[in-house]
Design an enzyme around this catalytic site. Structure first.
Site, PDB file in Angstrom:
ATOM      1  N   HIS A 297       1.005  -1.232   0.022  1.00 31.02           N
ATOM      2  CA  HIS A 297       0.136   0.071   0.127  1.00 31.02           C
ATOM      3  C   HIS A 297       0.789   1.236  -0.062  1.00 31.02           C
ATOM      4  O   HIS A 297       2.098   1.076   0.591  1.00 31.02           O
ATOM      5  CB  HIS A 297      -0.748  -0.171   1.270  1.00 31.02           C
TER       6      HIS A 297
ATOM      7  N   ASP B 200      -7.922  -4.526  -0.083  1.00 33.40           N
ATOM      8  CA  ASP B 200      -8.667  -5.265  -1.033  1.00 33.40           C
ATOM      9  C   ASP B 200      -8.407  -6.521  -1.371  1.00 33.40           C
ATOM     10  O   ASP B 200      -9.196  -7.119  -2.059  1.00 33.40           O
ATOM     11  CB  ASP B 200      -7.800  -4.394  -2.472  1.00 33.40           C
TER      12      ASP B 200
END
Length: 430
Positions: free
Chosen positions: A307, A364
Site C-alpha cells: 500500500h 482489497d
C-alpha cells in the site's frame, strides 16, 4: 517545543515555520515560499505535500494505525455499529447520541426513494454502461431536483443534504445494477436498515423479497465502515479540489466517484479477483506465483499486497480476513479463490523478500472475495467502494468549506515547453 526550518538559496537564508499535528507529525509551512523567493516546490503525485489541516482521519502507515476522529478502526469490529452511526461520527465529529442518530437515520429513511422522473434517466444509458458512469451522472442529477441544497447556509440544511445523498447513493447504485440486468427497479423498504435495504433493492423481485441474512448484512456494513474515510487519497483530494471552487456537495462528491473509477484507485479489489481467477485457470501453484512476483522480469504482479501509505499490515485487512471466514462459513461456500488467497498470504508473510519490502495484504485482498460471495458482480465493486467512502467525502468537503483560510486550489507547474516563438502564417510554413 517550537520547530523552525532554515532554507538557504544562493546564500540567502529563509526561516520557515514548522507545523505540528496532534500525533506529532511535522510539516514545513511553505505558504510564503514563492512570495519570498520566487521558487515553488516540485512534488509529482503530491506524496510529500500537505494540502490541508484535517481533524477527520489519522493514519500512521509505518505502525499500521488508522483512526476515525481519534477512534482506532479496530474498535468498530465485533460488535460494530451501524454504518450510519460511523458516518455521523466522521461527518459531524463526535459519536452521535441516541436523539441525533435517530434524527439522522430518519433523514436517510425518508429520502431513500428517488424522484420518479429520475427513473427515465437510467433508460438513457445502454444496459452495458459502467455503473460508475451512471453513479457520477445520477449524483449530479439528484442535485437538480433539490436546488435548495446548492448553497448550504446552516447546519440544518447541511444535515439534510448529507443524510439525503448518503441514502440515495445506494438507491442509484442498486438501480444501475438492475438496469444492467434488465430487471425492474425495487423501491426501498423503510423497515430495513441501511445495508439490508441496499441488498433488498439489489436482489429482491416484485414477487419475492430477498432474504437478508444477518451475517451478510453485517459483512456489508463492515466493508462500508472500513472504507468510510482514508485521509487525502486521490478521490478525497479530488472532492476537496472541486469543492474549493465552491461547487455544491453533490457535484463535489460526483467528482470523487469519477476519481475512484480509475483502476489504480477504486479498481484494486477487482484486480485481486482477476489475479486469483487467472491463477486458478492456469492451474498455477501459489508457490510459483510468489516466485514470479519476486522476479521483476516475469511481468507478474501480486495484487492486493502493499500500500502506498501502509508499510505494515493494513489494519482493515486484518478485520476483513476474519469477516471473510464468517461469510463463507455462513453461505457454505468452498471458494477455491479464497484457498489460493490464504496460501499466497501465508507464503508472503514468511518470505524475507516481502518482509523486507513491507508488502503486506491490504484491504482489497479480502473485500473482493466477500462481495463476490454475496453475489455482487465485479462491475459493482468500485460502486460499493463509493458508497462506503461517501461519508468521508462529505466530511472533507464540509471541513474545507468551514476553514477560514480556504482558497481555491491552484497548483503550480514547472513549464518545460517551447521557449518564446512567433506565429507563422500557413502559407509561409514549410
Amino acid at each position: 517545543m517550537a520547530h523552525q526550518a532554515t532554507l538557504t538559496i544562493d546564500g540567502k537564508v529563509l526561516e520557515l515555520p514548522v507545523l505540528e499535528g496532534t500525533e506529532g507529525e511535522l510539516a514545513i509551512d511553505i505558504a510564503q515560499l514563492r512570495a519570498k523567493t520566487g521558487l515553488i516546490t516540485y512534488d509529482p503525485g503530491y506524496g510529500n505535500t500537505g494540502a490541508c489541516r484535517s481533524a477527520i482521519t489519522f493514519i500512521d502507515g509505518e505502525k499500521g494505525i488508522l483512526r476515525y476522529r481519534g477512534i482506532p478502526i479496530e474498535e468498530f469490529d465485533r460488535p460494530h455499529p451501524d454504518f450510519l452511526e460511523v458516518a455521523a461520527l466522521i461527518i459531524f465529529g463526535e459519536l452521535p447520541d441516541k436523539a441525533f442518530l435517530k434524527r439522522f437515520s430518519a433523514i436517510s429513511t425518508a429520502n431513500a426513494n428517488l424522484d420518479e422522473s429520475m427513473k427515465h434517466h437510467f433508460e438513457g444509458f445502454p444496459e452495458n454502461a459502467p455503473p460508475m458512469a451512471q453513479l457520477s451522472a445520477m449524483l449530479n442529477a439528484i442535485s437538480c431536483f433539490h436546488p435548495e441544497f446548492f448553497t448550504l447556509t446552516n447546519g440544518v440544511s447541511f444535515e439534510q443534504a448529507a443524510g439525503r445523498v448518503i441514502s440515495q447513493i445506494r438507491t442509484v447504485a442498486a438501480y444501475s445494477y438492475r438496469r444492467s440486468k434488465g430487471l425492474p427497479f425495487i423501491y426501498p423498504n423503510p423497515a430495513l436498515r441501511y445495508c439490508a435495504n441496499f441488498l433488498h433493492m439489489m436482489f429482491s423481485m416484485p414477487y419475492q423479497d430477498y432474504l437478508v441474512e444477518p451475517e451478510i448484512e453485517d459483512a456489508l456494513n463492515l466493508i462500508f465502515i472500513l472504507h468510510a474515510d482514508h485521509e487525502q487519497n486521490c478521490s478525497t483530494s479530488t472532492v476537496r479540489m472541486v469543492g474549493s471552487s465552491q461547487a455544491n456537495l453533490f457535484a463535489s462528491c460526483a467528482s470523487g466517484v469519477c476519481a475512484l473509477w480509475g483502476p489504480l484507485h477504486g479498481g484494486a479489489n477487482l484486480a485481486v479477483i482477476e489475479m486469483l481467477e487467472s491463477i486458478q485457470r492456469g492451474n498455477q501453484k501459489p508457490e510459483d506465483c510468489i516466485a514470479l512476483a519476486k522476479d521483476k522480469s516475469s511481468g507478474f504482479r501480486l495484487m492486493g499486497f502493499g500500500h502506498r501509505i501502509y508499510k505494515n499490515y493494513d489494519p482493515r485487512a486484518k478485520i476483513l480476513k476474519k469477516c471473510c471466514d464468517r461469510v463463507l462459513k455462513k453461505l457454505g461456500i468452498q471458494d477455491p479463490l479464497l484457498d489460493i488467497a490464504r496460501r499466497l498470504e501465508e507464503l508472503a508473510l514468511k518470505d524475507p523478500y516481502f518482509i523486507e519490502k513491507k508488502l503486506y495484504p491490504n484491504v482489497d485482498f479480502y473485500s473482493g472475495i466477500i462481495m463476490r460471495a454475496i453475489g455482487i458482480p465485479t462491475s459493482m465493486f468500485p460502486v460499493m467502494f463509493s458508497i462506503g467512502r461517501l461519508p468521508g467525502w462529505i466530511a472533507q468537503w464540509k471541513e474545507q468549506q468551514d476553514d477560514p483560510a480556504k482558497r481555491i486550489a491552484r497548483p503550480r507547474q514547472i513549464y518545460v515547453g517551447a521557449p518564446l516563438r512567433h506565429y507563422v502564417p500557413l502559407e509561409k510554413r514549410k
